[in-house]
Design an enzyme around this catalytic site. Sequence first.
Site, PDB file in Angstrom:
ATOM      1  N   HIS A  17      39.041  43.381  30.518  1.00 55.54           N
ATOM      2  CA  HIS A  17      38.891  43.213  31.963  1.00 55.54           C
ATOM      3  C   HIS A  17      37.747  42.256  32.291  1.00 55.54           C
ATOM      4  CE1 HIS A  17      41.842  46.229  33.087  1.00 55.54           C
ATOM      5  NE2 HIS A  17      41.423  46.901  32.023  1.00 55.54           N
ATOM      6  N   ARG A  26      41.357  32.017  37.597  1.00 57.50           N
ATOM      7  CA  ARG A  26      42.294  33.100  37.881  1.00 57.50           C
ATOM      8  C   ARG A  26      41.865  33.909  39.090  1.00 57.50           C
ATOM      9  NH1 ARG A  26      41.370  38.429  37.173  1.00 57.50           N
ATOM     10  NH2 ARG A  26      43.105  39.853  36.717  1.00 57.50           N
ATOM     11  N   GLY A  50      49.892  47.066  38.199  1.00 53.92           N
ATOM     12  CA  GLY A  50      48.971  46.788  37.099  1.00 53.92           C
ATOM     13  C   GLY A  50      47.614  46.430  37.655  1.00 53.92           C
ATOM     14  N   GLU A 101      57.010  52.286  37.030  1.00 49.22           N
ATOM     15  CA  GLU A 101      58.387  52.762  36.911  1.00 49.22           C
ATOM     16  C   GLU A 101      58.506  54.242  37.247  1.00 49.22           C
ATOM     17  OE1 GLU A 101      57.959  49.256  34.075  1.00 49.22           O
ATOM     18  OE2 GLU A 101      56.738  50.949  34.746  1.00 49.22           O
ATOM     19  N   GLU A 115      48.913  40.502  38.960  1.00 49.49           N
ATOM     20  CA  GLU A 115      48.559  39.457  37.992  1.00 49.49           C
ATOM     21  C   GLU A 115      49.195  39.905  36.682  1.00 49.49           C
ATOM     22  OE1 GLU A 115      47.694  38.099  35.021  1.00 49.49           O
ATOM     23  OE2 GLU A 115      45.532  38.454  35.089  1.00 49.49           O
ATOM     24  N   GLU A 124      53.980  39.786  26.817  1.00 50.10           N
ATOM     25  CA  GLU A 124      53.704  41.138  27.330  1.00 50.10           C
ATOM     26  C   GLU A 124      54.761  41.636  28.310  1.00 50.10           C
ATOM     27  OE1 GLU A 124      48.889  41.619  26.907  1.00 50.10           O
ATOM     28  OE2 GLU A 124      49.708  41.137  28.873  1.00 50.10           O
TER      29      GLU A 124
END
Length: 358
Positions: A17, A26, A50, A101, A115, A124
């Site tokens: 992180h 970013r 996420g 999900e 992101e 990924e």
Amino acid sequence: MSGMDSYFSSYEDLEVHKLMIQDSARTETYKNAILSNQAVFEGKTVLDVGAGSGVLSIFCAQAGASRVFAVEASRTADLARQLVAENHFSDIIEVIYSKVEDVTLPHKVDIIVSEWMGFYMLHESMLDSVLIARDKFLKPEGLMFPSHCTLYASPCMLPDFYSEWDNVCGIKMRSFAQALRNLYLNKPKIMSIQLENILSQNVSPIIELDLQHCQIQHLDEIIAQRYLTIVDKSGIYQGVCFWFDVQFPNPDNTLSTAPGAPQTHWKQTIIVLPTQIEVEEGEAIMFNVQFKRNSPNSRHYSINLEMLDATQEPHPNPCDCNQTKCKIIKTFLSVTQNISDDDDEQSIAYSTNSIDDN
């Protein structure tokens, strides 16, 4: 530990992180894309897929969102709650420790922020989760941040694997360079490429995705057949460089990982060729490339690159390369177009004269 479990647990490493947050290209691009669209976020409900440490969720709250669901499947969710409280947004941002999900929300959302990109954009496969969230939770008129993404490729030079080892403190180390290249013949190398080592800067997309409409099955296999680039300058063709851009609903906001753009933690993804080839300005380079989900780990892709002999393969028309047949075809098409344009001008003139006479 299963591949899925190890994927989420890897995001409990704060160094990961730290790397992402301190990637100023970013983080600043996301900040600008959100805060420059306050009219879009004001009073809206947002889903952050996420969410990680919660930085993007906080940007959304700062932009005026009335409710933010920050969904994070790793234990970093606990830290995100602390950061949300530290910034006095606990009444707006709800951090949910879960896979998206498995989440149930009280209502649909106006905006999805995420992101999700990995190396060469697809690594990924977090985009799968974003698309599932879109189909479950986004209102029909809702927005995706980012909204579009594009993957590119260009032939490149790799002095790090070749010429830089010709003389190391007076010692020839070409054998070492060969051994180094052999390490990467069966796996991509993540590294930064200088713009000067890119052989074709004006390239076509490998794939373009509209995140409002694309489907997960579109991501299972991505193929570019006879992908052709025109060399901008003479050099040595030693590898293929992949990078990506993502665009936000405001076209002024684009995050690029291209060589020459501000460096990001994604860098570029390089396929090292088994041999080097001298190329000249205007020469065509052609290859087939396939990105296919890896089995059994569907979050990874296998990249297959097949080098083609551009002198033996059909080219698009018109083609700007320096092959004689392409030059002839381009000249013929140009002359034909000029004749057609002249005919159109005469037709317009006749029509105008006819109107004037009446």
